[in-house]
Design a protein around this motif. Structure first.
Motif, PDB file in Angstrom:
ATOM      1  N   ARG A  28      42.646  29.284  41.815  1.00  9.18           N
ATOM      2  CA  ARG A  28      41.262  29.247  41.326  1.00  9.18           C
ATOM      3  C   ARG A  28      40.250  28.939  42.439  1.00  9.18           C
ATOM      4  N   THR A  30      38.055  30.870  44.089  1.00 10.11           N
ATOM      5  CA  THR A  30      37.408  32.178  44.072  1.00 10.11           C
ATOM      6  C   THR A  30      36.752  32.499  45.408  1.00 10.11           C
ATOM      7  N   THR A  56      38.197  42.237  40.350  1.00 12.94           N
ATOM      8  CA  THR A  56      38.777  41.484  39.233  1.00 12.94           C
ATOM      9  C   THR A  56      38.640  39.979  39.447  1.00 12.94           C
ATOM     10  N   THR A  57      38.758  39.530  40.685  1.00 15.55           N
ATOM     11  CA  THR A  57      38.588  38.110  40.976  1.00 15.55           C
ATOM     12  C   THR A  57      37.153  37.684  40.687  1.00 15.55           C
ATOM     13  N   GLN A  60      36.640  37.549  36.911  1.00  9.23           N
ATOM     14  CA  GLN A  60      37.273  36.374  36.315  1.00  9.23           C
ATOM     15  C   GLN A  60      36.472  35.105  36.591  1.00  9.23           C
ATOM     16  N   ASP A  90      36.527  47.002  32.766  1.00  7.03           N
ATOM     17  CA  ASP A  90      36.428  45.537  32.801  1.00  7.03           C
ATOM     18  C   ASP A  90      34.986  45.096  33.076  1.00  7.03           C
TER      19      ASP A  90
END
Length: 184
Positions: A28, A30, A56-57, A60, A90
């Motif tokens: 986590r 990021t 995608t990171t 999220q 997404d």
């Protein structure tokens, strides 16, 4: 630590940077993950893997605008690739553009897919309020009856719709393949 050392010893090896980014994303971190992905992109600006992982990171982490930048770059590199369509879907979901997400996920599924993509398409269809959003699950299961993840989603759909008999049938089908599945 070992991945950071590998990047230091082989700074031009994008694979080490991608693996470092994945590891940091799992922790986590990021900012650290995106820095690693950006490092890989500095070496290979057209890396589909780095662009997908960065997008995608960022999604999220709730960094939708940053994700949109990676998605745009991926779109230029691989406009029709299933991975591009998937991350476009997404992004559309994060932006609450559910009908667009359905269209992107459908394009991604035309190139194959997996139960996570099918589940994303199903959820987008529900949120877009399309007729029979579960059809994607039924079609997928007709080709891949062993997919218990998709079957659980279908059972939950029937359960929410009040069709207990169909829900029970789907849960029982899961139990045949996975007798210890707690959800089923």
């Amino acid at each position: 630590t070992s991945l950071q050392q590998a990047v230091q010893k082989s700074p031009q090896a994008t694979g080490y940077r991608l693996n470092l980014g994945r590891a940091l994303a799992l922790q986590r971190d990021t900012d650290g993950a995106l820095k690693a992905f950006d490092g890989a992109l500095a070496i290979d600006a057209g890396s589909q893997a780095a662009l997908y992982l960065a997008a995608t990171t960022a999604l999220q982490a709730g960094e939708t605008e940053r994700a949109a930048g990676y998605v745009e770059r991926l779109r230029r590199v691989a406009p029709d690739a299933p991975v591009s369509m998937r991350v476009e879907g997404d992004l559309a979901m994060a932006q609450k553009r559910y009908a667009d997400a359905v269209a992107f996920y459908d394009k991604a599924l035309a190139g194959g897919g997996d139960s996570l993509l099918v589940g994303a398409r199903y959820r987008a269809g529900k949120l877009a309020d399309i007729k029979n959003p579960e059809k994607v699950l039924r079609d997928w299961l007709a080709r891949r009856p062993e997919d218990t993840t998709a079957r659980i989603l279908l059972a939950e759909h029937y359960e929410q719709a009040g069709d207990t008999a169909k829900a029970v049938r789907e849960y029982e089908a899961v139990l045949v393949r996975a007798p210890e599945n707690a959800v089923a």
